[in-house]
Design a protein around this motif. Structure first.
Motif, PDB file in Angstrom:
ATOM      1  N   LEU A   1       0.823  -1.209   0.000  1.00 53.34           N
ATOM      2  CA  LEU A   1       0.000   0.000   0.000  1.00 53.34           C
ATOM      3  C   LEU A   1       0.860   1.264   0.000  1.00 53.34           C
ATOM      4  O   LEU A   1       0.443   2.304  -0.525  1.00 53.34           O
ATOM      5  N   GLU A   2       2.058   1.185   0.575  1.00 58.44           N
ATOM      6  CA  GLU A   2       2.961   2.336   0.542  1.00 58.44           C
ATOM      7  C   GLU A   2       3.488   2.548  -0.874  1.00 58.44           C
ATOM      8  O   GLU A   2       3.702   3.691  -1.300  1.00 58.44           O
ATOM      9  N   ARG A   3       3.682   1.467  -1.607  1.00 59.86           N
ATOM     10  CA  ARG A   3       4.094   1.598  -3.012  1.00 59.86           C
ATOM     11  C   ARG A   3       3.019   2.319  -3.817  1.00 59.86           C
ATOM     12  O   ARG A   3       3.331   3.181  -4.647  1.00 59.86           O
ATOM     13  N   LEU A   4       1.763   1.972  -3.551  1.00 59.49           N
ATOM     14  CA  LEU A   4       0.663   2.680  -4.219  1.00 59.49           C
ATOM     15  C   LEU A   4       0.660   4.148  -3.824  1.00 59.49           C
ATOM     16  O   LEU A   4       0.421   5.030  -4.658  1.00 59.49           O
TER      17      LEU A   4
ATOM     18  N   ALA B   1      -6.381  -9.567  -1.462  1.00 58.62           N
ATOM     19  CA  ALA B   1      -7.835  -9.413  -1.292  1.00 58.62           C
ATOM     20  C   ALA B   1      -8.255  -7.949  -1.212  1.00 58.62           C
ATOM     21  O   ALA B   1      -9.210  -7.592  -0.535  1.00 58.62           O
ATOM     22  N   ILE B   2      -7.517  -7.076  -1.914  1.00 58.90           N
ATOM     23  CA  ILE B   2      -7.876  -5.662  -2.024  1.00 58.90           C
ATOM     24  C   ILE B   2      -8.114  -5.364  -3.498  1.00 58.90           C
ATOM     25  O   ILE B   2      -7.228  -5.578  -4.335  1.00 58.90           O
ATOM     26  N   HIS B   3      -9.308  -4.879  -3.824  1.00 58.30           N
ATOM     27  CA  HIS B   3      -9.688  -4.704  -5.221  1.00 58.30           C
ATOM     28  C   HIS B   3     -10.253  -3.315  -5.461  1.00 58.30           C
ATOM     29  O   HIS B   3     -11.017  -2.795  -4.646  1.00 58.30           O
ATOM     30  N   LEU B   4      -9.893  -2.747  -6.600  1.00 54.31           N
ATOM     31  CA  LEU B   4     -10.571  -1.571  -7.123  1.00 54.31           C
ATOM     32  C   LEU B   4     -11.510  -2.111  -8.195  1.00 54.31           C
ATOM     33  O   LEU B   4     -11.071  -2.452  -9.310  1.00 54.31           O
ATOM     34  N   VAL B   5     -12.767  -2.210  -7.864  1.00 48.68           N
ATOM     35  CA  VAL B   5     -13.713  -2.988  -8.666  1.00 48.68           C
ATOM     36  C   VAL B   5     -14.312  -2.127  -9.768  1.00 48.68           C
ATOM     37  O   VAL B   5     -15.060  -1.186  -9.494  1.00 48.68           O
ATOM     38  N   SER B   6     -13.980  -2.453 -11.003  1.00 44.45           N
ATOM     39  CA  SER B   6     -14.547  -1.722 -12.148  1.00 44.45           C
ATOM     40  C   SER B   6     -15.884  -2.328 -12.538  1.00 44.45           C
ATOM     41  O   SER B   6     -16.263  -3.424 -12.090  1.00 44.45           O
ATOM     42  N   GLY B   7     -16.611  -1.632 -13.413  1.00 47.68           N
ATOM     43  CA  GLY B   7     -17.937  -2.073 -13.802  1.00 47.68           C
ATOM     44  C   GLY B   7     -17.958  -3.412 -14.511  1.00 47.68           C
ATOM     45  O   GLY B   7     -18.960  -4.131 -14.462  1.00 47.68           O
ATOM     46  N   THR B   8     -16.860  -3.785 -15.170  1.00 54.52           N
ATOM     47  CA  THR B   8     -16.842  -5.020 -15.948  1.00 54.52           C
ATOM     48  C   THR B   8     -16.715  -6.269 -15.097  1.00 54.52           C
ATOM     49  O   THR B   8     -16.974  -7.368 -15.590  1.00 54.52           O
ATOM     50  N   VAL B   9     -16.333  -6.134 -13.836  1.00 58.11           N
ATOM     51  CA  VAL B   9     -16.118  -7.323 -13.000  1.00 58.11           C
ATOM     52  C   VAL B   9     -17.013  -7.338 -11.759  1.00 58.11           C
ATOM     53  O   VAL B   9     -16.846  -8.191 -10.896  1.00 58.11           O
TER      54      VAL B   9
ATOM     55  N   LEU C   1      -6.666   5.357  -0.739  1.00 55.17           N
ATOM     56  CA  LEU C   1      -6.791   3.910  -0.591  1.00 55.17           C
ATOM     57  C   LEU C   1      -5.850   3.323   0.456  1.00 55.17           C
ATOM     58  O   LEU C   1      -6.278   2.483   1.267  1.00 55.17           O
ATOM     59  N   PRO C   2      -4.571   3.710   0.500  1.00 49.93           N
ATOM     60  CA  PRO C   2      -3.700   3.152   1.542  1.00 49.93           C
ATOM     61  C   PRO C   2      -4.191   3.421   2.961  1.00 49.93           C
ATOM     62  O   PRO C   2      -3.921   2.629   3.866  1.00 49.93           O
ATOM     63  N   ASP C   3      -4.905   4.532   3.163  1.00 51.40           N
ATOM     64  CA  ASP C   3      -5.428   4.829   4.496  1.00 51.40           C
ATOM     65  C   ASP C   3      -6.738   4.102   4.765  1.00 51.40           C
ATOM     66  O   ASP C   3      -7.036   3.737   5.907  1.00 51.40           O
ATOM     67  N   MET C   4      -7.530   3.880   3.727  1.00 53.20           N
ATOM     68  CA  MET C   4      -8.821   3.225   3.902  1.00 53.20           C
ATOM     69  C   MET C   4      -8.694   1.702   4.035  1.00 53.20           C
ATOM     70  O   MET C   4      -9.460   1.069   4.758  1.00 53.20           O
ATOM     71  N   ALA C   5      -7.743   1.122   3.332  1.00 54.09           N
ATOM     72  CA  ALA C   5      -7.594  -0.336   3.334  1.00 54.09           C
ATOM     73  C   ALA C   5      -6.961  -0.815   4.637  1.00 54.09           C
ATOM     74  O   ALA C   5      -6.128  -0.125   5.242  1.00 54.09           O
ATOM     75  N   LYS C   6      -7.334  -1.995   5.050  1.00 50.94           N
ATOM     76  CA  LYS C   6      -6.786  -2.602   6.259  1.00 50.94           C
ATOM     77  C   LYS C   6      -5.715  -3.616   5.890  1.00 50.94           C
ATOM     78  O   LYS C   6      -5.782  -4.260   4.855  1.00 50.94           O
ATOM     79  N   GLY C   7      -4.742  -3.757   6.798  1.00 49.16           N
ATOM     80  CA  GLY C   7      -3.645  -4.694   6.586  1.00 49.16           C
ATOM     81  C   GLY C   7      -2.333  -4.092   7.027  1.00 49.16           C
ATOM     82  O   GLY C   7      -1.651  -3.437   6.235  1.00 49.16           O
ATOM     83  N   ASP C   8      -1.982  -4.311   8.291  1.00 46.99           N
ATOM     84  CA  ASP C   8      -0.760  -3.711   8.831  1.00 46.99           C
ATOM     85  C   ASP C   8       0.476  -4.135   8.054  1.00 46.99           C
ATOM     86  O   ASP C   8       1.432  -3.359   7.928  1.00 46.99           O
ATOM     87  N   HIS C   9       0.471  -5.378   7.533  1.00 44.61           N
ATOM     88  CA  HIS C   9       1.649  -5.873   6.810  1.00 44.61           C
ATOM     89  C   HIS C   9       1.808  -5.192   5.453  1.00 44.61           C
ATOM     90  O   HIS C   9       2.853  -5.333   4.807  1.00 44.61           O
ATOM     91  N   LEU C  10       0.798  -4.454   5.029  1.00 41.74           N
ATOM     92  CA  LEU C  10       0.844  -3.768   3.746  1.00 41.74           C
ATOM     93  C   LEU C  10       1.238  -2.302   3.886  1.00 41.74           C
ATOM     94  O   LEU C  10       1.270  -1.565   2.900  1.00 41.74           O
ATOM     95  N   LYS C  11       1.540  -1.876   5.123  1.00 43.28           N
ATOM     96  CA  LYS C  11       1.896  -0.488   5.381  1.00 43.28           C
ATOM     97  C   LYS C  11       3.191  -0.436   6.191  1.00 43.28           C
ATOM     98  O   LYS C  11       3.584  -1.411   6.834  1.00 43.28           O
ATOM     99  N   PHE C  12       3.826   0.721   6.168  1.00 44.23           N
ATOM    100  CA  PHE C  12       5.008   0.911   7.006  1.00 44.23           C
ATOM    101  C   PHE C  12       4.628   0.748   8.472  1.00 44.23           C
ATOM    102  O   PHE C  12       3.531   1.139   8.895  1.00 44.23           O
ATOM    103  N   THR C  13       5.528   0.178   9.235  1.00 42.44           N
ATOM    104  CA  THR C  13       5.322   0.118  10.680  1.00 42.44           C
ATOM    105  C   THR C  13       5.255   1.547  11.213  1.00 42.44           C
ATOM    106  O   THR C  13       6.149   2.353  10.952  1.00 42.44           O
ATOM    107  N   PRO C  14       4.191   1.885  11.914  1.00 39.97           N
ATOM    108  CA  PRO C  14       4.076   3.268  12.407  1.00 39.97           C
ATOM    109  C   PRO C  14       5.276   3.652  13.260  1.00 39.97           C
ATOM    110  O   PRO C  14       5.808   2.837  14.021  1.00 39.97           O
TER     111      PRO C  14
END
Length: 680
Positions: free
Chosen positions: A34-37, A106-114, A297-310
């Motif tokens: 998420l930090e890469r995003l 398991a984090i998705h930006l869901v477009s209309g086609t899917v 999105l990085p702030d809204m999504a959950k998953g500590d392992h996907l973010k820098f350690t505070p």
């Protein structure tokens, strides 16, 4: 070398090169996903500012066919080519690397086609309830000309047919509706599913244009010249003039048009004509037109392992929490290395001053305020307690004008004295001065910083600041404040270097000393850390010093116009850029001239605007222990970094140092300092 900028590197290409280095952080597999995003989105926001501020002159040169001078049509084409390549790389990373990797988590930006049938129903209901009431399509005809399109606003252009008659309509995406939404868990099948507002509108355009046939459509976004033009010599009230000018910022001259990659040529050409833009200003993107909005999105999504350690900034070990700061400052100067050490020390200093009955006056400069109300509330409380409060608010701080106007008005409303600095100059110096009666004497206590009094950036930017009761420094700080309020000539400074008076000449003088010593065969070393080097006289002075034998290391985060391949310098100037988790913001100037060390911390980069069009400060660090600490933490560790560092090559491009590190252990100065302070 005399005023020959043709041999120097191009400033704008160098800025884009810096953004390419930031984009490389989105590729770092050792960084959380998420930090890469987040870094990918930061590049989008950086490019917005680049186009708003740097491209207007380039576009003007291109449209007028300018062939000579610092800004030319050919130069504009080179810059546009590099910008196009950078944007293409952004979307390639977004589509082919980051979104698939997030989907695996398991984090998705869901477009209309899917979307599933349940998700389609939810989106449709949300659109009709929360979005549709704010959508007002403008169908273009003689009575409905092309509407005003605000800077960076998201819009749709839609070609429709009504009874076999084709029309074009413009739909503005409302700013009052959230740009990113998380779908309810009960229709997400245990996943984290998000949907963008533009995707919601795209999927429901048929509802908006009920009764018409949609033939084609595209999102589009226009970026405009956003530099404010206020003639300070011709206004009676700068604050009111800026408020009026801010209203026009949204509609400056267009410099860039973004559309989706599937936008047909006819609609793209139509938009280019409406905004009077050439083809090179068109950016077709394969994804959301404004990636910068996804920074939520990085702030809204959950998953500590996907973010820098505070990381919690630490209270400095050498500063006692249970002893008044003013008392400690009387004993010695106090140095703070942010964000590793906490900015709360400065807040506490101001709070002490406000509550101390012996403190008679508080003076402060404000450049970028941020949203934290603590400092504003303390200054207002100081006024209510009967203290003399003077605040120099820089109203012209780019993109912070409105926030600073609000600060100024809030302070004036309680009786603080608010001034706006010197006509024609921006006040960029960061200083706080406290006047306290002690017996029959007024003692001064000061704070000087390389960074802003902004609580948000003090957690994200690296900066140095110093608390001091040194009578020589604080007396000169008082003189600077007096100059800012009265525009009386600045008294002679023996310790502080002040732009636009002595800072530029002072740095050139130091480089000239180094040059003379080197010619005499004596050792001379210069290390300078800053955000940018674009001032030609300082660049020339560096080159001359290196040609004489001075060893020079430059740690420059962003733009650098100095080429390291000049034959005269023979590799004696090394330029590196540190790009990592934190934004490098501190300015440190170190000179070791035949064993005599001189060091300054400063608010100023080595840019012409800082040296001649701003009020800036550089203050000397004379204490050997402080010098050693700054040398170790602020310079040497950066020169040893082989993980976050980039080296400017003789080809004028930056190469990641880690690519040539071999078997050497990879080390990041930022990561080392974060661990060092976090474990205290």
């Amino acid at each position: 070398m005399k005023n020959n900028p043709s041999v120097l590197l191009d400033r704008d290409l160098s800025i884009l090169s810096f953004n390419a280095r930031v984009l490389s952080l989105a590729q770092r597999e050792d960084y959380p996903l998420l930090e890469r995003l987040r870094f990918l989105c930061i590049v989008s926001n950086n490019l917005d500012e680049f186009f708003e501020v740097r491209m207007p002159l380039q576009m003007e040169a291109h449209q007028q066919g300018v062939t000579h001078g610092p800004v030319t049509a050919t130069g504009c084409e080179q810059i546009a080519s590099m910008a196009h390549a950078l944007v293409a790389k952004q979307y390639e990373l977004f589509n082919d690397a980051l979104m698939p990797a997030l989907a695996e988590q398991a984090i998705h930006l869901v477009s209309g086609t899917v979307r599933t049938p349940e998700q389609i129903a939810w989106v449709s209901s949300y659109f009709k309830r929360e979005v549709l009431p704010f959508l007002m399509p403008v169908s273009l005809d003689p009575s409905h000309p092309f509407p005003q399109v605000a800077n960076k606003s998201l819009n749709f252009i839609v070609r429709i047919a009504i009874d076999k008659e084709e029309k074009i309509a413009i739909v503005r995406v409302p700013r009052v509706v959230p740009r990113l939404l998380q779908l309810p868990h009960n229709i997400s099948k245990g996943q984290q599913c998000f949907v963008s507002l533009t995707s919601i509108i795209r999927s429901n355009l048929h509802v908006l244009f009920e009764g018409a046939k949609i033939l084609h459509f595209s999102q589009f976004r226009v970026t405009r010249n956003s530099d404010l033009e206020v003639d300070e010599d011709d206004v009676s009230n700068l604050r009111m003039a800026l408020r009026e000018e801010l209203a026009h910022r949204q509609y400056g001259k267009a410099v860039r048009l973004e559309v989706t990659h599937e936008c047909d040529d006819a609609l793209a050409d139509f938009l280019l004509k409406q905004f009077n833009l050439p083809a090179l200003a068109l950016y077709r993107v394969n994804g959301p037109v404004n990636l910068g909005r996804l920074i939520q999105l990085p702030d809204m999504a959950k998953g500590d392992h996907l973010k820098f350690t505070p990381f919690q900034p630490q209270w400095p070990q050498h500063i006692h929490k249970n002893i008044l700061l003013l008392a400690q400052m009387r004993e010695r100067d106090l140095l703070i290395h942010q964000p590793y050490e906490s900015f709360d020390v400065v807040i506490q200093l101001l709070e002490e001053a406000v509550k101390d009955d012996h403190v008679l006056a508080i003076r402060m400069t404000i450049y970028r305020t941020g949203a934290d109300p603590r400092m504003l509330a303390l200054l207002q409380e100081a006024v209510r307690r009967g203290k003399e409060v003077l605040v120099v608010v820089e109203l012209k701080a780019r993109f912070d004008e409105e926030a600073n106007i609000n600060w100024a008005e809030a302070l004036e409303s309680v009786g603080a004295q608010v001034v706006y600095g010197v006509v024609g100059l921006k006040t960029h110096a960061k200083m706080l001065l406290i006047m306290r009666r002690e017996g029959k004497t007024i003692h001064r206590y000061g704070h000087l910083s390389t960074g802003n009094y902004n609580p948000k950036t003090t957690r994200l930017y690296t900066d140095w600041s110093m608390l001091t009761a040194n009578p020589d420094l604080t007396k000169e700080m008082e003189a600077v404040f007096r100059h800012l309020t009265s525009e009386l000539p600045l008294t002679r400074m023996r310790h502080l270097l002040v732009a636009p008076f002595t800072l530029h000449a002072g740095m050139i003088k130091q480089l000239a000393k180094a040059q003379r010593l080197a010619r005499q065969g004596k050792p001379a070393r210069v290390i300078a850390k800053m955000n940018a080097l674009t001032d030609i006289p300082l660049t020339e002075a560096l080159i001359k010093a290196a040609a004489a034998g001075v060893e020079i290391d430059l740690i420059i985060r962003g733009a650098c116009i100095l080429p390291v391949d000049l034959p005269a310098i023979k590799g004696r100037i090394r330029v590196r850029s540190i790009v990592g988790r934190l934004l490098e913001h501190s300015r440190v100037f170190y000179f070791n001239l035949d064993g005599q060390v001189q060091m300054w911390l400063s608010s100023a980069d080595w840019m012409s605007r800082n040296m001649v069009r701003r009020v800036e400060l550089a203050w000397p660090i004379t204490d050997p222990k402080m010098q050693l600490r700054i040398m170790q933490e602020g310079l040497q560790m950066y020169l040893d970094d082989n993980l976050d560092a980039w080296q400017l090559t003789e080809q004028g491009v930056y190469k990641a140092v880690r690519e040539s590190a071999g078997d050497a252990p990879l080390q990041s100065c930022q990561q080392i300092l974060l661990k060092q302070y976090h474990s205290l």
